[in-house]
Write a protein that holds these residues in place. Structure first.
Motif, PDB file in Angstrom:
ATOM      1  N   THR A  78    -126.318  25.837   7.950  1.00 25.30           N
ATOM      2  CA  THR A  78    -126.323  26.218   9.359  1.00 25.30           C
ATOM      3  C   THR A  78    -126.390  27.742   9.524  1.00 25.30           C
ATOM      4  N   PHE A  80    -126.834  29.151  12.977  1.00 27.17           N
ATOM      5  CA  PHE A  80    -126.052  29.339  14.201  1.00 27.17           C
ATOM      6  C   PHE A  80    -125.851  27.999  14.884  1.00 27.17           C
ATOM      7  N   ASP A  81    -124.818  27.908  15.704  1.00 26.67           N
ATOM      8  CA  ASP A  81    -124.455  26.652  16.363  1.00 26.67           C
ATOM      9  C   ASP A  81    -124.160  26.933  17.828  1.00 26.67           C
ATOM     10  N   LEU A  82    -124.873  26.231  18.728  1.00 29.02           N
ATOM     11  CA  LEU A  82    -124.653  26.396  20.168  1.00 29.02           C
ATOM     12  C   LEU A  82    -123.488  25.553  20.665  1.00 29.02           C
ATOM     13  N   GLY A  83    -122.940  24.722  19.764  1.00 32.67           N
ATOM     14  CA  GLY A  83    -121.760  23.936  20.124  1.00 32.67           C
ATOM     15  C   GLY A  83    -122.034  22.735  21.001  1.00 32.67           C
ATOM     16  N   ILE A  84    -123.269  22.289  21.059  1.00 34.32           N
ATOM     17  CA  ILE A  84    -123.629  21.128  21.885  1.00 34.32           C
ATOM     18  C   ILE A  84    -124.007  19.981  20.962  1.00 34.32           C
ATOM     19  N   SER A  85    -123.478  18.803  21.243  1.00 38.39           N
ATOM     20  CA  SER A  85    -123.836  17.626  20.436  1.00 38.39           C
ATOM     21  C   SER A  85    -123.822  16.383  21.306  1.00 38.39           C
ATOM     22  N   GLU A  97    -127.694  17.408  18.037  1.00 40.01           N
ATOM     23  CA  GLU A  97    -126.853  18.556  17.741  1.00 40.01           C
ATOM     24  C   GLU A  97    -127.648  19.842  17.858  1.00 40.01           C
ATOM     25  N   THR A  98    -126.925  20.946  18.048  1.00 40.02           N
ATOM     26  CA  THR A  98    -127.575  22.261  18.146  1.00 40.02           C
ATOM     27  C   THR A  98    -127.039  23.209  17.078  1.00 40.02           C
ATOM     28  N   ALA A  99    -126.673  22.645  15.922  1.00 42.63           N
ATOM     29  CA  ALA A  99    -126.312  23.467  14.762  1.00 42.63           C
ATOM     30  C   ALA A  99    -127.596  23.657  13.962  1.00 42.63           C
ATOM     31  N   PHE A 100    -128.224  24.805  14.120  1.00 44.51           N
ATOM     32  CA  PHE A 100    -129.558  25.028  13.564  1.00 44.51           C
ATOM     33  C   PHE A 100    -129.506  25.715  12.204  1.00 44.51           C
ATOM     34  N   PHE A 224    -133.630  19.226  16.155  1.00 40.24           N
ATOM     35  CA  PHE A 224    -132.430  19.103  16.998  1.00 40.24           C
ATOM     36  C   PHE A 224    -131.491  18.004  16.496  1.00 40.24           C
TER      37      PHE A 224
END
Length: 264
Positions: A78, A80-85, A97-100, A224
């Protein structure tokens, strides 16, 4: 050298090789369709060279990535992570998920490029008076360098996906190398006939562009964290090809019938 040959001394190794070759060939179809559509926009004399260079670059990229396996595996870490899942799936897995990772970023970027490119090409085929665009066909021909740049960009995306698939199948680099080389050689042999077939059948061009559009959306979804089983994708593509073959046969017989009536 003896150590590399020893890898192929077991039936399990040959089974893994056979499976991986099939997977690599299937994954290479997307790459090959894209190369065929792009090179068909060039003057006829330049098309074979462009196809060979594009497929050769695909092989070089895949082998280069195999030489840096540790780095490739690291692409899944990972960034960066936007914290959305999304909500958990039926088996408790995360559906969105938004852990890219770098792999996700590359897949999303490649998917967006494929969606944009396929949409542009579909618009060009539908609109009788297409407007000028960066890759538009209003000019006499598309530049050789422009086609190669686009091929290289998508070669990178498809190569990373291909090598990560290989890593998931086996941990033996010699098996991966042999599978990749054989798959790319098959692509090289199939490139000419496929490109000519696509060029001669306008409806097949639209079908191929629809495939690229679908593949682009799948790549974005994968980036995603929405993993669409590729078996479903290729089954849908195979069914569409089967229907298109029936259409081609029906059109050919209709033309033959009309020609026969004209003679009488």
């Amino acid at each position: 050298m003896a150590d590399y040959l020893a890898v192929f001394a077991t039936p399990e190794a040959w089974a893994a090789l056979a499976t991986l070759i099939v997977l690599e060939i299937v994954l290479g179809i997307d790459n090959l369709v894209f190369i065929s559509i792009l090179t068909n926009k060039l003057p006829e004399k330049q098309r074979p060279a462009a196809r060979r260079i594009g497929i050769g670059l695909a092989l070089i990229l895949r082998l280069a990535l195999l030489a840096t396996i540790a780095w490739i595996v690291g692409l899944t870490a990972t960034v960066f992570d936007l914290g959305i899942s999304g909500p958990p799936g039926d088996h408790g897995e995360v559906t969105f998920e938004t852990a890219f990772s770098w792999r996700d970023i590359i897949l999303v970027s490649g998917g967006l490029f494929l969606v944009w490119k396929a949409t542009t090409e579909i618009h060009h085929h539908i609109d009788p008076e297409p407007s000028d665009s960066v890759f538009g066909d209003k000019r006499a021909s598309v530049g050789f360098a422009s086609v190669l740049v686009q091929i290289i960009l998508l070669d990178m995306v498809f190569s990373i996906d291909s090598i990560l698939t290989a890593v998931g199948m086996t941990d033996q680099v010699p098996i991966m190398v042999v599978a990749v080389v054989i798959a790319v050689l098959v692509m090289l042999l199939a490139a000419g006939p496929l490109a000519r077939f696509i060029n001669k059948n306008p409806t097949v061009v639209m079908l191929a562009l629809a495939f690229l559009l679908m593949i682009g959306m799948v790549l974005i979804a994968d980036g995603f964290g929405v993993h669409v089983p590729k078996g479903y994708i290729y089954a849908a593509m195979a069914f569409s090809v089967f229907v298109e073959i029936l259409n081609l046969v029906a059109r050919k017989r209709r033309k033959s019938g009309d020609a026969g009536e004209a003679v009488h």
